[in-house]
Design an enzyme around this catalytic site. Structure first.
Site, PDB file in Angstrom:
ATOM      1  N   ARG A 264     -39.402  -4.345 -60.989  1.00  0.00           N
ATOM      2  CA  ARG A 264     -39.154  -5.758 -60.036  1.00  0.00           C
ATOM      3  C   ARG A 264     -39.189  -6.664 -61.000  1.00  0.00           C
ATOM      4  O   ARG A 264     -40.503  -6.649 -62.125  1.00  0.00           O
ATOM      5  CB  ARG A 264     -40.245  -5.162 -59.444  1.00  0.00           C
ATOM      6  CG  ARG A 264     -39.665  -4.282 -58.062  1.00  0.00           C
ATOM      7  CD  ARG A 264     -38.869  -4.415 -57.460  1.00  0.00           C
ATOM      8  NE  ARG A 264     -38.436  -4.241 -55.956  1.00  0.00           N
ATOM      9  CZ  ARG A 264     -37.412  -2.661 -56.486  1.00  0.00           C
ATOM     10  NH1 ARG A 264     -36.719  -2.514 -57.223  1.00  0.00           N
ATOM     11  NH2 ARG A 264     -36.849  -2.159 -55.287  1.00  0.00           N
TER      12      ARG A 264
ATOM     13  N   HIS B 123     -29.521  -4.207 -62.160  1.00  0.00           N
ATOM     14  CA  HIS B 123     -30.453  -3.173 -60.708  1.00  0.00           C
ATOM     15  C   HIS B 123     -29.495  -2.097 -61.075  1.00  0.00           C
ATOM     16  O   HIS B 123     -29.702  -1.839 -59.798  1.00  0.00           O
ATOM     17  CB  HIS B 123     -30.515  -5.033 -59.856  1.00  0.00           C
ATOM     18  CG  HIS B 123     -31.324  -3.700 -58.198  1.00  0.00           C
ATOM     19  ND1 HIS B 123     -32.573  -4.369 -57.912  1.00  0.00           N
ATOM     20  CD2 HIS B 123     -32.010  -2.933 -58.480  1.00  0.00           C
ATOM     21  CE1 HIS B 123     -33.303  -3.370 -57.931  1.00  0.00           C
ATOM     22  NE2 HIS B 123     -32.909  -2.360 -58.470  1.00  0.00           N
TER      23      HIS B 123
HETATM   24  N1  LIG Z   1     -34.292  -0.987 -60.971  1.00  0.00           N
HETATM   25  C1  LIG Z   1     -34.168  -0.026 -60.826  1.00  0.00           C
HETATM   26  O1  LIG Z   1     -33.308   0.541 -59.945  1.00  0.00           O
HETATM   27  C2  LIG Z   1     -35.162   0.712 -59.719  1.00  0.00           C
HETATM   28  C3  LIG Z   1     -34.997   2.119 -59.126  1.00  0.00           C
HETATM   29  C4  LIG Z   1     -35.746   2.830 -57.863  1.00  0.00           C
HETATM   30  C5  LIG Z   1     -37.268   2.171 -58.820  1.00  0.00           C
HETATM   31  N2  LIG Z   1     -37.442   0.886 -58.732  1.00  0.00           N
HETATM   32  C6  LIG Z   1     -38.487   0.480 -59.055  1.00  0.00           C
HETATM   33  O2  LIG Z   1     -40.056   1.154 -59.989  1.00  0.00           O
HETATM   34  C7  LIG Z   1     -40.651   0.980 -59.259  1.00  0.00           C
HETATM   35  C8  LIG Z   1     -41.811   2.480 -59.310  1.00  0.00           C
HETATM   36  O3  LIG Z   1     -41.448   3.298 -58.979  1.00  0.00           O
HETATM   37  P1  LIG Z   1     -42.150   4.488 -58.354  1.00  0.00           P
HETATM   38  O4  LIG Z   1     -41.857   5.546 -57.244  1.00  0.00           O
HETATM   39  O5  LIG Z   1     -42.771   5.109 -60.348  1.00  0.00           O
HETATM   40  O6  LIG Z   1     -43.587   3.730 -57.418  1.00  0.00           O
HETATM   41  P2  LIG Z   1     -44.956   4.900 -58.009  1.00  0.00           P
HETATM   42  O7  LIG Z   1     -44.597   6.321 -57.541  1.00  0.00           O
HETATM   43  O8  LIG Z   1     -45.520   4.135 -56.207  1.00  0.00           O
HETATM   44  O9  LIG Z   1     -45.695   4.340 -58.837  1.00  0.00           O
HETATM   45  C9  LIG Z   1     -46.454   2.988 -59.233  1.00  0.00           C
HETATM   46  C10 LIG Z   1     -46.830   2.890 -60.096  1.00  0.00           C
HETATM   47  O10 LIG Z   1     -48.395   1.998 -60.335  1.00  0.00           O
HETATM   48  C11 LIG Z   1     -49.096   1.962 -60.919  1.00  0.00           C
HETATM   49  N3  LIG Z   1     -49.141   0.146 -60.141  1.00  0.00           N
HETATM   50  C12 LIG Z   1     -49.238   0.550 -58.492  1.00  0.00           C
HETATM   51  N4  LIG Z   1     -50.165  -1.156 -59.046  1.00  0.00           N
HETATM   52  C13 LIG Z   1     -51.418  -1.279 -60.084  1.00  0.00           C
HETATM   53  C14 LIG Z   1     -51.736  -2.300 -61.310  1.00  0.00           C
HETATM   54  N5  LIG Z   1     -52.468  -3.095 -60.157  1.00  0.00           N
HETATM   55  N6  LIG Z   1     -52.584  -1.900 -62.402  1.00  0.00           N
HETATM   56  C15 LIG Z   1     -51.512  -0.498 -62.747  1.00  0.00           C
HETATM   57  N7  LIG Z   1     -51.291   0.518 -62.173  1.00  0.00           N
HETATM   58  C16 LIG Z   1     -50.353   0.107 -60.881  1.00  0.00           C
HETATM   59  C17 LIG Z   1     -50.117   3.247 -59.483  1.00  0.00           C
HETATM   60  O11 LIG Z   1     -51.307   3.533 -60.054  1.00  0.00           O
HETATM   61  P3  LIG Z   1     -51.743   4.830 -58.762  1.00  0.00           P
HETATM   62  O12 LIG Z   1     -50.940   6.034 -59.548  1.00  0.00           O
HETATM   63  O13 LIG Z   1     -53.287   4.907 -60.158  1.00  0.00           O
HETATM   64  O14 LIG Z   1     -51.485   4.477 -57.565  1.00  0.00           O
HETATM   65  C18 LIG Z   1     -48.538   4.357 -59.851  1.00  0.00           C
HETATM   66  O15 LIG Z   1     -48.530   4.501 -61.088  1.00  0.00           O
HETATM   67  C19 LIG Z   1     -40.646   1.162 -57.654  1.00  0.00           C
HETATM   68  O16 LIG Z   1     -41.896   0.340 -56.896  1.00  0.00           O
HETATM   69  C20 LIG Z   1     -39.789   0.006 -57.977  1.00  0.00           C
HETATM   70  O17 LIG Z   1     -39.986  -1.545 -57.667  1.00  0.00           O
HETATM   71  C21 LIG Z   1     -36.700   0.796 -59.801  1.00  0.00           C
END
Ligand SMILES: NC(=O)c1ccc[n+]([C@@H]2O[C@H](COP(=O)([O-])OP(=O)(O)OC[C@H]3O[C@@H](n4cnc5c(N)ncnc54)[C@H](OP(=O)(O)O)[C@@H]3O)[C@@H](O)[C@H]2O)c1
Length: 310
Positions: free
Chosen positions: A225, A273
């Protein structure tokens, strides 16, 4: 009892989602009425995207859950009442798409492809790239998408480190957590990939201080993001050569405004995006499974922790 399911995604998604969701609900024996319109007080579940028609949840008085079609929920958490369970999208299609995008852009940097795409101008300049085993890549965020991308990079032989809020153990990945873990992960990162959610705790994860920890000339890839990066600090690091190049898919303001310096910067690649999208057929399975679980009184998959914002 029949569950009333309101599809509140984008209107152009309905023709694809309707048959898929109906089939997945039926396959699970869920008795459901799936539509794009109900009296709000009759709705049990909302299949939701912020780009759809619902912005005010207050008239939906008997909601059992809101099922996000998006993985990133920073725009959804503030609008869905805290008393209503909210799930985010974890979809094998989304993971596969993100992994492909991340691996592609990592290999571009690793192999130095730009040199040859731009052309050697007649100079037989041979620069042989190192093998992946001699390249250190760091993934910030080890959730559904970060773990999938990190594993794929490790499978190609890269030295992969990852960083998350809570400590992880993932085979083939050196896992770090917490503020000190971030420093350790960045110090080695020749290529750093951001797959963190947008929350108050992750804003400006890459800032002047943390960018300075990277090896000189490191590459930044952000499909997470926009607010994860302090833009002014990244531009300064690009200008000084501290960061060699950045590939950015997400921005604080989207579409990226025409006057934004990223567009014209010679060391920035902007992608609009498109890193990954929710894929209808696999997403329909996840949504239907959660409705089945809710109707059966079982715990929902991929619940958003409202206090953490993801
Ligand atoms: N560009 C695009 O097309 C696209 C598409 C889809 C998603 N995205 C982005 O990708 C992001 C990640 O998706 P996901 O499904 O992998 O999310 P997720 O499964 O919720 O994973 C988030 C990760 O970030 C870590 N995290 C959260 N807060 C943190 C902090 N303060 N310090 C350190 N680590 C932290 C979490 O740690 P823990 O494991 O310890 O909880 C987890 O490992 C989404 O939120 C979205 O913004 C982008």
């Amino acid at each position: 009892m029949t569950a009333n399911v309101l599809f509140a995604g984008r209107a152009d998604g309905w023709p694809t989602y309707e048959p898929l969701l109906k089939a997945e609900l039926a396959r699970r024996g869920v008795e459901a009425d799936l539509r794009t319109g109900f009296a709000p007080e009759d709705v049990d579940y909302i299949v939701y995207a912020p780009s759809g028609p619902v912005s005010d949840f207050t008239p939906f008085t008997r909601l059992k859950a809101v099922l996000s079609m998006w993985a990133g929920v920073e725009k959804i958490v503030p609008v869905v009442p805290a008393s209503v369970p909210l799930t985010r999208m974890v979809d094998s299609g989304l993971e596969q798409g993100m992994t492909e995008w991340v691996v592609g852009h990592t290999l571009r940097y690793h192999l130095g492809m730009d040199t040859h795409i731009r052309g050697l101008n007649g100079r037989w300049h041979r620069h042989v790239p190192p093998l992946a085993k001699d390249r250190h890549v760091t993934v910030l965020g080890l959730g559904a998408l970060g773990t999938a991308a990190a594993k794929a990079l490790a499978a190609l032989g890269f030295q992969v480190s990852g960083w998350s809020r809570t400590q992880k153990e993932i085979e083939g990945i050196t896992c770090h957590a917490g503020p000190e873990g971030l420093k350790a992960a960045l110090r080695q990162a020749e290529i750093v990939i951001l797959l963190l959610p947008d929350t108050p705790a992750t804003e400006n994860t890459l800032n002047a201080e943390t960018l300075a920890l990277l090896p000189k000339g490191a590459k930044v890839i952000n499909p997470g993001r926009g607010p994860l990066i302090d833009d002014a600090a990244l531009l300064a690091a690009l200008d000084s050569g501290q960061v060699g190049h950045a590939t950015l898919d997400v921005f604080r303001v989207e579409p990226l405004p025409p006057e934004h310096p990223y567009w014209a910067h010679p060391n920035v690649t902007v992608t609009p995006h498109i890193a990954s999208e929710t894929r209808e057929s696999t997403a329909a399975e996840v949504i239907a499974e959660n409705i089945r679980r809710a109707e059966a009184g079982e715990p929902l998959l991929h619940l958003v922790d409202r206090s953490l914002g993801y």
